[in-house]
Each structure stands twice: as structure tokens, then as C-alpha cells.
Design a protein around this motif. Structure first.
Motif, PDB file in Angstrom:
ATOM      1  N   GLY A 130      30.173  44.599  39.084  1.00 28.66           N
ATOM      2  CA  GLY A 130      31.034  45.771  38.922  1.00 28.66           C
ATOM      3  C   GLY A 130      32.453  45.426  39.317  1.00 28.66           C
ATOM      4  O   GLY A 130      32.746  44.283  39.704  1.00 28.66           O
ATOM      5  N   GLY A 131      33.326  46.414  39.180  1.00 27.49           N
ATOM      6  CA  GLY A 131      34.674  46.254  39.716  1.00 27.49           C
ATOM      7  C   GLY A 131      35.631  45.513  38.811  1.00 27.49           C
ATOM      8  O   GLY A 131      36.782  45.306  39.173  1.00 27.49           O
ATOM      9  N   CYS A 161      24.778  50.372  34.668  1.00 27.93           N
ATOM     10  CA  CYS A 161      25.709  49.472  35.338  1.00 27.93           C
ATOM     11  C   CYS A 161      26.352  50.152  36.547  1.00 27.93           C
ATOM     12  O   CYS A 161      26.413  49.573  37.637  1.00 27.93           O
ATOM     13  N   THR A 162      26.781  51.400  36.371  1.00 29.91           N
ATOM     14  CA  THR A 162      27.429  52.081  37.500  1.00 29.91           C
ATOM     15  C   THR A 162      26.413  52.310  38.620  1.00 29.91           C
ATOM     16  O   THR A 162      26.754  52.253  39.798  1.00 29.91           O
ATOM     17  N   ALA A 163      25.139  52.504  38.242  1.00 27.75           N
ATOM     18  CA  ALA A 163      24.110  52.703  39.279  1.00 27.75           C
ATOM     19  C   ALA A 163      23.887  51.415  40.062  1.00 27.75           C
ATOM     20  O   ALA A 163      23.800  51.427  41.287  1.00 27.75           O
ATOM     21  N   SER A 164      23.816  50.262  39.359  1.00 29.79           N
ATOM     22  CA  SER A 164      23.474  49.027  40.080  1.00 29.79           C
ATOM     23  C   SER A 164      24.666  48.448  40.829  1.00 29.79           C
ATOM     24  O   SER A 164      24.494  47.778  41.836  1.00 29.79           O
ATOM     25  N   THR A 165      25.893  48.711  40.367  1.00 29.04           N
ATOM     26  CA  THR A 165      27.055  48.096  41.031  1.00 29.04           C
ATOM     27  C   THR A 165      27.744  49.057  42.006  1.00 29.04           C
ATOM     28  O   THR A 165      28.485  48.618  42.873  1.00 29.04           O
ATOM     29  N   GLY A 166      27.538  50.358  41.817  1.00 29.04           N
ATOM     30  CA  GLY A 166      28.233  51.328  42.662  1.00 29.04           C
ATOM     31  C   GLY A 166      29.698  51.513  42.290  1.00 29.04           C
ATOM     32  O   GLY A 166      30.417  52.262  42.939  1.00 29.04           O
ATOM     33  N   ARG A 216      40.706  52.630  26.213  1.00 25.58           N
ATOM     34  CA  ARG A 216      40.168  52.568  27.575  1.00 25.58           C
ATOM     35  C   ARG A 216      39.214  53.732  27.828  1.00 25.58           C
ATOM     36  O   ARG A 216      39.550  54.894  27.572  1.00 25.58           O
ATOM     37  N   PHE A 217      38.040  53.397  28.321  1.00 28.30           N
ATOM     38  CA  PHE A 217      37.000  54.397  28.598  1.00 28.30           C
ATOM     39  C   PHE A 217      36.518  54.165  30.030  1.00 28.30           C
ATOM     40  O   PHE A 217      36.171  53.036  30.386  1.00 28.30           O
ATOM     41  N   ILE A 218      36.521  55.212  30.844  1.00 26.07           N
ATOM     42  CA  ILE A 218      36.132  55.039  32.251  1.00 26.07           C
ATOM     43  C   ILE A 218      34.872  55.866  32.538  1.00 26.07           C
ATOM     44  O   ILE A 218      34.869  57.089  32.388  1.00 26.07           O
ATOM     45  N   VAL A 219      33.820  55.160  32.901  1.00 29.49           N
ATOM     46  CA  VAL A 219      32.560  55.824  33.250  1.00 29.49           C
ATOM     47  C   VAL A 219      32.531  55.896  34.784  1.00 29.49           C
ATOM     48  O   VAL A 219      32.539  54.855  35.455  1.00 29.49           O
ATOM     49  N   PRO A 220      32.533  57.112  35.362  1.00 27.27           N
ATOM     50  CA  PRO A 220      32.649  57.244  36.821  1.00 27.27           C
ATOM     51  C   PRO A 220      31.526  56.529  37.576  1.00 27.27           C
ATOM     52  O   PRO A 220      30.409  56.374  37.061  1.00 27.27           O
ATOM     53  N   ALA A 221      31.825  56.098  38.799  1.00 30.13           N
ATOM     54  CA  ALA A 221      30.807  55.484  39.666  1.00 30.13           C
ATOM     55  C   ALA A 221      29.660  56.481  39.843  1.00 30.13           C
ATOM     56  O   ALA A 221      29.865  57.692  39.829  1.00 30.13           O
TER      57      ALA A 221
END
Ligand SMILES: O=C(O)C1=C[C@@H](OP(=O)(O)O)[C@@H](O)[C@H](O)C1
Ligand SMILES: C=C(OP(=O)(O)O)C(=O)O
Length: 447
Positions: A164-165, A189-194, A232-237
Motif C-alpha cells: 500500500g501507500g 487492497c485497502t483492507a490488506s494494506t490499511g 486519478r481515482f482514490i479508494v479510501p482506506a
């Protein structure tokens, strides 16, 4: 009108005079396969209605069953999906036919989920590019290898270590399905990386309305993506899909294009139920093209009605010169309608046609020419000159295992030639009973 079938593999079309009546569309392929995956990834049970039953959804359903997703089929397009797709404990070999809407999203989801998978399809699927999606996923730590030719399916997917990050970069000039795939899988991805997942589109993005379908449906499952233009697309943490309870799938707007076209050349009115002014599918913009060609279009929230000229009596549609990048599938219907226009018609910005079910620029060029049209084409364009009455030739139309070739060329039954469709059963990819529905609207010419 009754078709005369010379064998199971050919369909001779009777000469049509008028098209009139009402039909109900089958479910949208794009929505069906997206919501099946979303429901499988969600927490809770989703009750779907209006699900498409065709080759493309069958391979998606079979894949989910193979991955132990619990599906309860209540018949007639109603299906319950119990969410909670988990990594497979053994290597699964999954067949995905020629369904781009299954192959691309499952590649991203399984690469982010973990486990071992071999994804493969029909021979043509192995010629359809997937390199831009694989590059994007490998860029954030996915483990994906080409099992055949580099850049193409089949694929071997193993458990990677997703980081992530950092922004994930993807090219969108070959297919929007790569961006759609990353978006649909992003909560894994957001779940596994935070971390939030930032997706940056490099260069041009084609077929944009399909990405809007993706974002719309993700929101229905509780994930709101921030969009900055188309780059650009941002999927929240900590985004996570939650089953919306019930979800009704609209009719297929690309399939609607053939019936709307019938209203435009067969007098009409033809009323198409299942898509209307509230549709989330970009292909409804095909109705605007028809209007510019001289048809009359009337919208209701869940239906559209089209009336037009009678080409069998010698009337003509207005010629067009249009950029079809936003509606590549319905654009094929416009190419077929050009046979009945009052001047040369130009379809621009359709390079993606080259890498779909077949090379559609080549196929359309060849088959329109077979009927007597003068056709020119280039890397991303097609120009079709209308066919003068005396220039029509009897023809057996090759369909190249492309459902849309078979459906588009049904419109040629309004010309003065004898038209045979070869391998009409290829419509099963998205619309198994297309020709029955088509014939229900047609009145044939008296001998
Ligand atoms: O995302 C989707 O549901 C689709 C996107 C389009 O593909 P491209 O993005 O490759 O043009 C379209 O042609 C296809 O039939 C369905
Ligand atoms: C391009 C198409 O299909 P796919 O979803 O396989 O890309 C299509 O249906 O026209």
C-alpha cells in the motif's frame, strides 16, 4: 416473420418491410458480471434480479461456484449471492470463455485476494491483451505470470505481497476494463494494506462510460471512490463492500441498440423495455445517434421508443460522421445502419474494435463489402458508403464468433438481397434468444 433455417449453423433472413412492437431486454452483461463479483466480495447476502443468462455470465457464475461462493438460483434471473470470497486453498484452473467482463476483473480480484489460480479462456481470449492490467498489478506486488504469450492470457496467479501507500498506475488506452478491474478489486487492497488506494490513469482512457457503471455499482455496495477527472481515482482506506440487500439489474443497453435501430429503419414504433432515461449505461447515447440520423426517440424512465423511416420503401436515414469512443459496442449497430443512409458515414476513434471478440474493423469492413457496400477503413476508423438498391448482393455473412456481428447484420434483412447469417448461435455470448426476439418485431415483405 418466420426465419427459414437451412441448418443449425445458418439462418436465412426473410426480406423485412416493417418493424413494430414491444420487447423486453435481457439483463445487462456489464452490470450482471460486475454485481456478481461485487456481491461475492461483499459482507452479507445480495438478492439479484434481472441477471443476464448468457455465455458471459455463465462463465462468471461457474468461476464463483468453483471458488466456493454460495449461490442460490431462484430461476428467471433471480439469484442470491452469499458474500465472503476467500482465497482458494488449492490451485484452481478457471475457464472464462471470451468474457472480458469476467476475465479482467477476476484477474485483479484473485491477484489481490491470494491463492493460486490458472485463468484461461477460448483461443480468441488468448489473443486479447491484458498486459496493461498485469503490469499495474505487478507494480504493487502481485504475482502474475503469463502461461502463454507475454501480454495475453492464460495467466498463472499466485499469492503476492500487495504493497500500500504508493499510487498504482494503469494505462487505459486499450481497454477501460483494466481500470474497472482495479477499481472493483480495490477494497481487497485497502483492507490488506490499511492504506487508501490511489489509481492513476496514464495517457488516454477509452470507453469512459463503463468506468462510471463501475463507480455507480461500487457505491451501491458501500464504497465511494473519489474521482479527479479521468486521471486519478482514490479508494479510501478500510473500504469494504456491504451487500445492498436487493439489487435489480437493468436491461442491456448495447442489446437495445439493435431494436432501436429496427424502429429507425422499419418505421416503428418499437418500444424497448428495460432501459430508459434513468439507465446507468453509456450505450443509451446510441439513441442520440439515431435521432441525428432522423429517428424519433421517446424516453420513459424504464423504456425507450423509436420510430423512423421505412428503408424497404426506399426512404433513407441521414448520414453521420461521429466519434464513437464512448459507445464502442453500440457503434457497430451504427455501422450496419450506414447501409441505409443517404451518404457516406464515418465512424471515428474505434481502435478498440481491433481487440474485441474479433478484429471488428476488419470483420465489419469485409461483411458490409460482401453485401455490396463500398467500405474504407484505417487503424481506428471505418467509412461505409450506403448501398444503392441496384448494388445489393445476396450474401452469406461470416460472424467471426462475434455476437455483435450476427446481431448487427440481422438489420440487412431490410435490404433487397437474400441475407444468410452464418453461425447465428454465436449470439449466446450476451443474447441467446436474439433471433426469436428480432423476428417478433418484423413484418416481412409480401412476395
Ligand atoms: O466494462 C465493460 O463492461 C465493457 C467495456 C467495453 O470494453 P473496452 O473498455 O475494452 O472498450 C465494452 O466494449 C465491453 O463490451 C464491456
Ligand atoms: C467487447 C465485448 O465484450 P467483452 O466484455 O468480452 O469485452 C462486447 O460484448 O462487445
Amino acid at each position: 416473420m418466420k426465419p427459414t433455417s437451412t441448418s443449425a449453423n445458418t439462418l436465412v433472413l426473410s426480406r423485412a418491410q416493417l418493424a413494430q412492437g414491444e420487447i423486453s431486454l435481457p439483463g445487462s452483461k456489464s452490470i450482471s458480471n460486475r454485481v456478481l463479483l461485487l456481491a461475492a466480495l461483499a459482507k452479507g447476502r445480495t438478492r439479484l434480479s434481472g441477471l443476464l443468462d448468457s455465455d458471459d455470465t455463465r462463465v462468471m457464475l461457474a468461476a464463483l461456484r468453483q471458488l466456493d461462493v454460495k449461490l442460490e438460483d431462484h430461476g428467471d434471473g433471480r439469484l442470491d449471492v452469499e458474500g465472503g470470497l476467500a482465497p482458494s486453498s488449492q490451485r484452481e484452473s478457471i475457464f472464462l470463455g471470451n468474457a472480458g467482463t469476467a476475465f479482467r476483473p477476476l484477474t485483479a480480484a484473485l491477484a489481490m485476494l491470494g491463492g493460486h489460480y490458472h485463468l484461461h479462456g477460448v483461443a480468441r481470449m488468448h489473443e486479447r491483451p491484458i498486459g496493461d492490467l498485469v503490469d499495474a498489478l505487478v507494480g504493487i506486488g502481485a504475482d502474475i505470470r503469463y502461461a502463454g504469450n507475454e501480454g495475453y492470457p492464460p495467466l498463472d496467479i499466485a499469492s503476492g505481497s500487495i504493497r500500500g501507500g504508493q499510487a498504482l498506475k494503469v494505462k487505459g488506452s486499450v481497454s477501460s476494463q483494466f481500470l474497472t478491474a482495479l477499481l472493483l478489486a480495490s477494497p481487497l487492497c485497502t483492507a490488506s494494506t490499511g492504506h487508501p488506494l490511489i489509481i492513476e490513469v496514464e495517457g488516454e482512457l477509452i470507453s469512459k462510460p463503463y468506468v462510471l457503471i463501475t463507480l455507480n455499482l461500487m457505491a451501491r455496495f458501500g464504497v465511494d471512490v473519489q474521482r479527479e477527472g479521468w486521471h486519478r481515482f482514490i479508494v479510501p482506506a478500510a473500504s469494504a463492500y456491504v451487500a445492498p440487500g436487493e439489487l435489480a439489474i437493468e436491461g442491456d443497453a448495447s442489446s437495445a441498440s439493435y431494436f432501436m435501430a429496427l424502429g429507425a429503419i422499419g418505421g416503428g414504433p418499437v418500444k424497448v423495455r428495460g432501459v430508459g432515461s434513468r439507465s446507468i449505461q453509456g450505450d443509451i447515447a446510441f439513441a442520440d445517434v439515431l435521432q441525428r440520423m432522423g429517428a424519433v426517440v421517446q424516453w420513459e424512465t424504464e423504456s425507450v421508443q423509436v420510430s423512423g423511416v421505412q428503408v424497404a420503401k426506399g426512404e433513407r436515414l441521414k448520414a453521420f460522421d461521429e466519434d464513437f469512443n464512448l459507445i464502442p459496442d453500440a457503434a457497430m449497430t451504427a455501422a450496419a445502419l450506414a447501409m441505409f443512409a443517404d451518404g457516406p458515414c464515418l465512424l471515428r476513434n474505434i481502435a478498440s474494435w481491433r481487440v474485441k471478440e474479433t478484429d471488428r474493423i476488419h470483420a465489419m469492413h469485409t461483411e458490409l463489402a460482401r453485401l455490396g457496400a463500398q467500405v474504407e477503413s484505417g487503424p481506428d476508423w471505418l467509412r461505409v458508403h450506403p448501398i444503392a438498391d441496384h448494388a445489393w448482393r445476396d450474401a452469406a455473412i461470416e460472424t467471426y464468433d462475434d455476437h455483435r456481428m450476427a446481431m448487427c447484420f440481422s438489420l440487412a434483412s431490410f435490404g433487397p438481397a437474400r441475407v444468410t447469417i452464418l453461425d447465428p448461435a454465436c449470439v449466446a455470448k450476451t443474447f441467446p434468444d436474439y433471433f426469436q426476439v428480432f423476428h417478433s418485431l418484423i413484418q416481412e415483405q409480401s412476395a
